[in-house]
Design a protein around this motif. Structure first.
Motif, PDB file in Angstrom:
ATOM      1  N   ARG A  23       0.687  -0.718   0.091  1.00 22.77           N
ATOM      2  CA  ARG A  23       0.499   0.068  -0.403  1.00 22.77           C
ATOM      3  C   ARG A  23       0.633   1.405  -0.020  1.00 22.77           C
ATOM      4  N   GLY A  27       0.513   4.356  -2.863  1.00 21.55           N
ATOM      5  CA  GLY A  27       0.522   4.676  -3.215  1.00 21.55           C
ATOM      6  C   GLY A  27       1.802   6.237  -2.632  1.00 21.55           C
ATOM      7  N   ALA A  39      -3.930   7.973  -3.489  1.00 18.96           N
ATOM      8  CA  ALA A  39      -2.134   7.973  -2.682  1.00 18.96           C
ATOM      9  C   ALA A  39      -2.874   8.161  -0.942  1.00 18.96           C
ATOM     10  N   ASP A  41      -5.530   7.804   0.370  1.00 14.77           N
ATOM     11  CA  ASP A  41      -6.414   6.512   0.590  1.00 14.77           C
ATOM     12  C   ASP A  41      -5.289   5.201   0.524  1.00 14.77           C
ATOM     13  N   GLU A  42      -4.645   5.271  -0.492  1.00 14.92           N
ATOM     14  CA  GLU A  42      -3.518   4.285   0.125  1.00 14.92           C
ATOM     15  C   GLU A  42      -2.558   3.828   1.294  1.00 14.92           C
ATOM     16  N   LEU A  43      -1.737   4.754   1.725  1.00 18.46           N
ATOM     17  CA  LEU A  43      -1.339   5.467   2.469  1.00 18.46           C
ATOM     18  C   LEU A  43      -1.949   5.593   3.930  1.00 18.46           C
ATOM     19  N   LEU A  60       2.180   9.963   3.996  1.00 19.59           N
ATOM     20  CA  LEU A  60       0.778  10.242   4.737  1.00 19.59           C
ATOM     21  C   LEU A  60       1.071  12.213   4.289  1.00 19.59           C
ATOM     22  N   ALA A  63       1.406  13.404   0.768  1.00 22.94           N
ATOM     23  CA  ALA A  63      -0.098  13.540   0.378  1.00 22.94           C
ATOM     24  C   ALA A  63      -0.729  14.718   0.498  1.00 22.94           C
TER      25      ALA A  63
END
Length: 108
Positions: A23, A27, A39, A41-43, A60, A63
């Motif tokens: 993930r 991200g 990004a 969301d995935e982080l 995060l 991002a």
């Protein structure tokens, strides 16, 4: 190239290799591709898998900042500093502290 990488990483999501590193990688690729929302969301999923993953917290925050959400960036970096301290990751702890100071510094 980043489109192929993103597609390849997405295929692995939900499978046996799914986890914080996958993930984080997804991200990172999404952020590099300019998709800060995806990004984020995935982080967030990355730190959900491993709440002490300081590199994921650091990215995060970046991002969130790229997405225009300074409050979320500050929250991510504060969580990341805590995670880095738990892991003994002094470098990540220092970097996120610098990011926070820059954000909190009054603009002249």
């Amino acid at each position: 190239m980043s489109t192929d990488l993103i597609a390849s990483l997405r295929k692995q999501c939900g499978g046996p290799r799914d986890g914080a590193l996958l993930r984080f990688s997804l991200g990172s690729a999404l952020l590099a591709d300019g998709d800060s929302g995806a990004a984020i969301d995935e982080l967030r999923r990355a730190v959900g898998f491993d709440p002490t993953y300081s590199a994921a917290w650091k990215l995060l925050g970046k991002a969130c900042l790229a997405d225009g959400d300074e409050t979320a960036a500050v929250d991510a970096w504060r969580s990341g500093i805590t995670a880095a301290a738990q892991r003994g990751d002094k470098q990540a702890e220092k970097e996120m502290s610098v990011f926070l100071r820059r954000l909190e510094k009054p603009q002249s």
